[in-house]
Structure formats: structure tokens, C-alpha cells
Write a protein that holds these residues in place. Structure first.
Motif, PDB file in Angstrom:
ATOM      1  N   LEU A  72     -59.514 -13.072   3.513  1.00 44.61           N
ATOM      2  CA  LEU A  72     -58.699 -14.243   3.191  1.00 44.61           C
ATOM      3  C   LEU A  72     -57.618 -13.926   2.169  1.00 44.61           C
ATOM      4  CD1 LEU A  72     -58.185 -17.278   3.514  1.00 44.61           C
ATOM      5  CD2 LEU A  72     -59.859 -17.654   1.708  1.00 44.61           C
ATOM      6  N   ALA A  73     -57.923 -13.084   1.186  1.00 43.31           N
ATOM      7  CA  ALA A  73     -56.934 -12.756   0.156  1.00 43.31           C
ATOM      8  C   ALA A  73     -55.675 -12.163   0.780  1.00 43.31           C
ATOM      9  CB  ALA A  73     -57.530 -11.800  -0.867  1.00 43.31           C
ATOM     10  N   ASN A  74     -55.822 -11.358   1.819  1.00 41.87           N
ATOM     11  CA  ASN A  74     -54.654 -10.782   2.507  1.00 41.87           C
ATOM     12  C   ASN A  74     -53.931 -11.826   3.350  1.00 41.87           C
ATOM     13  OD1 ASN A  74     -55.226  -8.205   1.492  1.00 41.87           O
ATOM     14  ND2 ASN A  74     -56.608  -7.787   3.179  1.00 41.87           N
ATOM     15  N   ASP A  75     -54.685 -12.715   3.995  1.00 43.88           N
ATOM     16  CA  ASP A  75     -54.084 -13.723   4.869  1.00 43.88           C
ATOM     17  C   ASP A  75     -53.266 -14.751   4.107  1.00 43.88           C
ATOM     18  OD1 ASP A  75     -55.354 -12.432   6.936  1.00 43.88           O
ATOM     19  OD2 ASP A  75     -57.012 -13.867   7.054  1.00 43.88           O
ATOM     20  N   LEU A  76     -53.567 -14.946   2.831  1.00 47.25           N
ATOM     21  CA  LEU A  76     -52.857 -15.952   2.040  1.00 47.25           C
ATOM     22  C   LEU A  76     -51.470 -15.510   1.603  1.00 47.25           C
ATOM     23  CD1 LEU A  76     -55.494 -17.471  -0.383  1.00 47.25           C
ATOM     24  CD2 LEU A  76     -54.327 -18.585   1.495  1.00 47.25           C
ATOM     25  N   GLY A  77     -51.222 -14.225   1.571  1.00 44.68           N
ATOM     26  CA  GLY A  77     -49.958 -13.696   1.049  1.00 44.68           C
ATOM     27  C   GLY A  77     -48.698 -14.434   1.486  1.00 44.68           C
ATOM     28  N   PRO A  78     -48.496 -14.643   2.785  1.00 44.93           N
ATOM     29  CA  PRO A  78     -47.264 -15.309   3.226  1.00 44.93           C
ATOM     30  C   PRO A  78     -47.150 -16.765   2.767  1.00 44.93           C
ATOM     31  CG  PRO A  78     -48.349 -14.206   5.066  1.00 44.93           C
ATOM     32  CD  PRO A  78     -49.282 -14.141   3.908  1.00 44.93           C
ATOM     33  N   TRP A  79     -48.252 -17.374   2.377  1.00 44.86           N
ATOM     34  CA  TRP A  79     -48.245 -18.789   2.023  1.00 44.86           C
ATOM     35  C   TRP A  79     -48.152 -19.027   0.517  1.00 44.86           C
ATOM     36  CZ3 TRP A  79     -47.272 -21.583   6.063  1.00 44.86           C
ATOM     37  CH2 TRP A  79     -47.649 -21.107   7.313  1.00 44.86           C
ATOM     38  N   LEU A  80     -48.149 -17.957  -0.268  1.00 42.33           N
ATOM     39  CA  LEU A  80     -48.074 -18.096  -1.727  1.00 42.33           C
ATOM     40  C   LEU A  80     -46.682 -17.751  -2.220  1.00 42.33           C
ATOM     41  CD1 LEU A  80     -51.478 -16.457  -2.725  1.00 42.33           C
ATOM     42  CD2 LEU A  80     -50.978 -18.872  -2.340  1.00 42.33           C
ATOM     43  N   ASN A  81     -46.347 -18.232  -3.386  1.00 44.78           N
ATOM     44  CA  ASN A  81     -45.067 -17.913  -4.005  1.00 44.78           C
ATOM     45  C   ASN A  81     -45.019 -16.409  -4.259  1.00 44.78           C
ATOM     46  OD1 ASN A  81     -42.922 -17.460  -5.769  1.00 44.78           O
ATOM     47  ND2 ASN A  81     -43.264 -19.363  -6.894  1.00 44.78           N
ATOM     48  N   PRO A  82     -44.045 -15.697  -3.698  1.00 42.13           N
ATOM     49  CA  PRO A  82     -44.027 -14.240  -3.846  1.00 42.13           C
ATOM     50  C   PRO A  82     -43.784 -13.782  -5.287  1.00 42.13           C
ATOM     51  CG  PRO A  82     -42.055 -14.998  -2.727  1.00 42.13           C
ATOM     52  CD  PRO A  82     -42.952 -16.185  -2.868  1.00 42.13           C
ATOM     53  N   LEU A  83     -43.158 -14.607  -6.090  1.00 40.43           N
ATOM     54  CA  LEU A  83     -42.865 -14.221  -7.475  1.00 40.43           C
ATOM     55  C   LEU A  83     -44.022 -14.523  -8.423  1.00 40.43           C
ATOM     56  CD1 LEU A  83     -39.159 -15.396  -7.620  1.00 40.43           C
ATOM     57  CD2 LEU A  83     -40.051 -13.118  -7.088  1.00 40.43           C
ATOM     58  N   ALA A  84     -44.855 -15.487  -8.088  1.00 38.73           N
ATOM     59  CA  ALA A  84     -46.000 -15.849  -8.932  1.00 38.73           C
ATOM     60  C   ALA A  84     -47.119 -16.379  -8.052  1.00 38.73           C
ATOM     61  CB  ALA A  84     -45.582 -16.886  -9.970  1.00 38.73           C
ATOM     62  N   PRO A  85     -47.770 -15.498  -7.272  1.00 39.21           N
ATOM     63  CA  PRO A  85     -48.821 -15.980  -6.372  1.00 39.21           C
ATOM     64  C   PRO A  85     -50.019 -16.525  -7.142  1.00 39.21           C
ATOM     65  CG  PRO A  85     -48.772 -13.584  -6.405  1.00 39.21           C
ATOM     66  CD  PRO A  85     -47.613 -14.054  -7.225  1.00 39.21           C
ATOM     67  N   SER A  86     -50.422 -17.730  -6.805  1.00 38.85           N
ATOM     68  CA  SER A  86     -51.576 -18.342  -7.466  1.00 38.85           C
ATOM     69  C   SER A  86     -52.114 -19.470  -6.590  1.00 38.85           C
ATOM     70  CB  SER A  86     -51.203 -18.880  -8.839  1.00 38.85           C
ATOM     71  OG  SER A  86     -50.273 -19.935  -8.724  1.00 38.85           O
ATOM     72  N   ILE A  87     -53.333 -19.874  -6.913  1.00 37.04           N
ATOM     73  CA  ILE A  87     -53.978 -21.016  -6.263  1.00 37.04           C
ATOM     74  C   ILE A  87     -54.186 -22.054  -7.358  1.00 37.04           C
ATOM     75  CG2 ILE A  87     -56.050 -21.807  -5.057  1.00 37.04           C
ATOM     76  CD1 ILE A  87     -54.450 -19.839  -3.406  1.00 37.04           C
ATOM     77  N   ASP A  88     -53.711 -23.269  -7.125  1.00 39.79           N
ATOM     78  CA  ASP A  88     -53.863 -24.321  -8.136  1.00 39.79           C
ATOM     79  C   ASP A  88     -55.270 -24.890  -8.157  1.00 39.79           C
ATOM     80  OD1 ASP A  88     -51.069 -24.585  -9.191  1.00 39.79           O
ATOM     81  OD2 ASP A  88     -50.699 -24.873  -7.056  1.00 39.79           O
ATOM     82  N   MET A  89     -55.889 -24.997  -6.985  1.00 39.54           N
ATOM     83  CA  MET A  89     -57.213 -25.598  -6.923  1.00 39.54           C
ATOM     84  C   MET A  89     -58.018 -24.935  -5.799  1.00 39.54           C
ATOM     85  SD  MET A  89     -58.123 -29.631  -6.419  1.00 39.54           S
ATOM     86  CE  MET A  89     -56.942 -30.099  -7.673  1.00 39.54           C
ATOM     87  N   MET A  90     -59.258 -24.615  -6.105  1.00 40.33           N
ATOM     88  CA  MET A  90     -60.181 -24.034  -5.140  1.00 40.33           C
ATOM     89  C   MET A  90     -61.320 -25.034  -4.943  1.00 40.33           C
ATOM     90  SD  MET A  90     -62.302 -20.472  -5.666  1.00 40.33           S
ATOM     91  CE  MET A  90     -60.966 -19.364  -5.262  1.00 40.33           C
ATOM     92  N   LEU A  91     -61.591 -25.409  -3.689  1.00 34.08           N
ATOM     93  CA  LEU A  91     -62.650 -26.364  -3.379  1.00 34.08           C
ATOM     94  C   LEU A  91     -63.690 -25.707  -2.475  1.00 34.08           C
ATOM     95  CD1 LEU A  91     -60.373 -29.383  -2.393  1.00 34.08           C
ATOM     96  CD2 LEU A  91     -61.515 -29.040  -4.569  1.00 34.08           C
ATOM     97  N   LEU A  92     -64.939 -25.734  -2.893  1.00 36.30           N
ATOM     98  CA  LEU A  92     -66.022 -25.182  -2.095  1.00 36.30           C
ATOM     99  C   LEU A  92     -66.878 -26.321  -1.577  1.00 36.30           C
ATOM    100  CD1 LEU A  92     -67.644 -22.757  -1.033  1.00 36.30           C
ATOM    101  CD2 LEU A  92     -68.900 -22.794  -3.206  1.00 36.30           C
TER     102      LEU A  92
END
Length: 144
Positions: A72-92
């Protein structure tokens, strides 16, 4: 630069200006696309299990479940900000391996703002225990 010919210096200068202009236009197009006022729901193919990335209208990233693998970490790349990749909220949703395993590498690779879980957990699932350990190591506590 004193050893470059005048033609080489001009070529280098124009190349740098062109590169800068392309970088500016690329960043502008990314912002324009992200700020169109619409939320996006990205259903990521993680095999068995689920993972959904929600990009809100104000460009926040909410990741729901992580799937059964660490891809999943690799698959998220295109969907994150390339200059500051981050996740605001993680829900399990729950602590089964097919929902939490992908979160392990996410926590190692990207900054995560907040972590929530439903409270429905499988305490014996190895990936769930690893996820809790990483959260503890980085000083985060999941909220219910």
C-alpha cells in the motif's frame, strides 16, 4: 563555470529556466486539480481486504484500512502531495491482518496526523500487534 564555452553557458541557462518553468506549471496543475472543490474516493486494489483513500475538498488525505500486504505504501505515491507526502488521518475498521498490515509501512514511510480505530480488534493478530508497537514507538495513540 569558467571552463564552459559561451554556447554551453547559454544552453545551461536556458535549460535551467525551462526546467523551472515546467516545475512551476506542474505544481500549478496539481494544485488546480486538487482544489476543484470535490472530494475524491480512491479504492485501492490491495487484494483481499480493503483500502480506501479519501481526498477531501480541502485536500486532506484520509486512509481507511490498509489491506493485507505492505504494498500500500507504494500504491499511495501518486495520490499524495509529491513535495510533502503525508496522511492526515488513518482509520482502522478492525484489527484483522487483511485490514491492518498495509498500515505498518505507511507509518514507517509517511507522517500521519491522527489515528482512529473502531475498537473492534483482534488482539492476537500479529499485524495488529506490530501496528500498535509502531504507534507506540512514534508516540501516537489510536483514538476510538
Amino acid at each position: 563555470m569558467k571552463y564552459l564555452s559561451i554556447a554551453s553557458k547559454k544552453w545551461l541557462y536556458y535549460s535551467l529556466v525551462l526546467f523551472g518553468a515546467m516545475l512551476f506549471l506542474w505544481q500549478y496543475s496539481m494544485q488546480a486539480q486538487a482544489n476543484d472543490g470535490l472530494a475524491r474516493f480512491v479504492f485501492l486494489d490491495v487484494g483481499q481486504g480493503d483500502s480506501i483513500l479519501i481526498i477531501t475538498s480541502d485536500n486532506r488525505r484520509i486512509l481507511v484500512d490498509g489491506g493485507p500486504t505492505t504494498d500500500l505504501a507504494n500504491d499511495l505515491g501518486p495520490w499524495l502531495n509529491p513535495l510533502a507526502p503525508s496522511i492526515d488521518m488513518m482509520l482502522l475498521s478492525h484489527g484483522h491482518d487483511d485490514h491492518v498490515t498495509g498500515f505498518i509501512d505507511i507509518l514507517r514511510r509517511y507522517p500521519v496526523g491522527q489515528v482512529f480505530y473502531s475498537g473492534a480488534v483482534e488482539f492476537y493478530a500479529p499485524a495488529y500487534r506490530a501496528w500498535l508497537g509502531i504507534l507506540k514507538d512514534i508516540g501516537m495513540r489510536p483514538k476510538m
